[in-house]
Design a protein around this motif. Sequence first.
Motif, short mmCIF file in Angstrom:
data_model
loop_
_atom_site.label_atom_id
_atom_site.label_comp_id
_atom_site.label_asym_id
_atom_site.label_seq_id
_atom_site.Cartn_x
_atom_site.Cartn_y
_atom_site.Cartn_z
N VAL A 258 0.77 -1.27 -0.06
CA VAL A 258 0.08 0.08 -0.06
C VAL A 258 0.80 1.12 -0.01
N ALA A 259 0.68 2.11 -0.96
CA ALA A 259 1.39 3.24 -1.21
C ALA A 259 0.80 4.47 -0.51
N SER A 260 -0.33 4.55 -0.44
CA SER A 260 -0.97 5.53 0.32
C SER A 260 -2.32 5.16 1.14
N MET A 261 -2.32 5.06 2.36
CA MET A 261 -3.16 4.66 3.05
C MET A 261 -3.96 5.55 3.54
N PRO A 262 -5.60 5.53 3.66
CA PRO A 262 -6.38 6.49 4.23
C PRO A 262 -6.18 6.66 5.75
N LEU B 145 0.29 12.95 -3.24
CA LEU B 145 1.40 12.90 -3.96
C LEU B 145 2.65 12.67 -3.33
N THR B 146 2.84 13.36 -1.91
CA THR B 146 3.95 13.15 -1.15
C THR B 146 4.00 11.49 -0.80
N ASP B 147 3.13 10.98 -0.62
CA ASP B 147 3.12 9.56 -0.40
C ASP B 147 3.45 8.75 -1.37
N ILE B 148 2.91 9.15 -2.58
CA ILE B 148 3.42 8.65 -3.96
C ILE B 148 5.05 8.59 -4.08
N ARG B 149 5.62 9.76 -4.01
CA ARG B 149 6.96 10.00 -4.33
C ARG B 149 7.69 9.10 -3.22
N ALA B 150 7.18 9.15 -2.12
CA ALA B 150 8.06 8.16 -1.03
C ALA B 150 7.96 6.91 -1.20
N SER B 151 6.83 6.36 -1.98
CA SER B 151 6.86 4.90 -2.24
C SER B 151 7.39 4.59 -3.30
N ILE B 152 8.06 5.21 -4.07
CA ILE B 152 9.16 4.80 -5.25
C ILE B 152 10.31 4.03 -4.83
N ALA B 153 10.69 4.43 -3.78
CA ALA B 153 11.98 3.84 -3.27
C ALA B 153 11.62 2.66 -2.50
#
Length: 303
Positions: free
Chosen positions: A97-101, A122-130
């Motif tokens: 899960v990249a972005s959890m509500p 969008l911040t969550d998405i950027r962090a999930s790339i790594a």
Amino acid sequence: MTLSRRTLIAAGAAASLLPAGIAAQRRGTTAARFSLGYAPHEGSFASRGGLIEQIAFAADQGFTAWEDNEAAARPVADQERMAKALAQRGMTMGVFVASMPKWAKSRPLLGANDDADREGFLTDIRASIAVAKRLNATRMTVVTGFMDPKLPVEIQTARVIDVMRRAGDIVAPHGIAMVMEPLNTRTNHPGVYMQTIAQGYAVARGANSPAVKILADLYHEQIQSGNLIPTLDSCWSEIGYLQFGDNPGRNEPMTGEINYAAIVRWLRGRRYAGVIGMEHGNSVAGRAGEDRLIAAYRAIDAA
């Protein structure tokens, strides 16, 4: 949907082989691989030890994939250990899960007037790339938040499409796709924005990005809409991942009303080669439940 006679025979055969299968496991024998990429998760085989031991046990039973919703929250060292264990056993990493509500707060509101929730997403998405790169994952789950009762749904849809297009631009260069998960509102998640695969199809087509697809969780879809195979067929171009779980109960196949044997046959006809997350619990506790889980997947895989 009803189970076919062939499926019931296969289930009985699988169940009858359980004692031999358990003996084989003790001898270290590896079972035949499943024909599709069913992916257990931590807890599917809890009696076998910790996370790494469960991955090893799953591989020995013929599973070729793994999924871990909680992976992004694990320490980096644990992510790396999991990736190494999967690589050593030739297993594919499914979603995390990249972005959890924030469930208790009914946030984010990606279609609302305030940009703050969209920027946080969008911040969550950027962090999930790594995280995805450490895990060798090419799919990550996103939940598109909650409905704003004060705004027309059409306005919210346009804004969700906009933010998903922006998120797609962030992850696409890395060879990753986000899979949006529609959730049922009748049993589990009242108030969420995305409730059906068809709704996900509209957003994915609007975003028009190879990095924005749908997670077709058939447990949720059965509750919310049903008509599973025609829905999959209509929306197939935008489906990037699948999850199984029977209804009612959200346990392994053959414990509820969904004819997973028919769905497996349909997926095989589509030459589906992706991961199928086993997004459910075990209907029976302990090792007996784990054996039953394996037998259920052997039965539907033989359909």
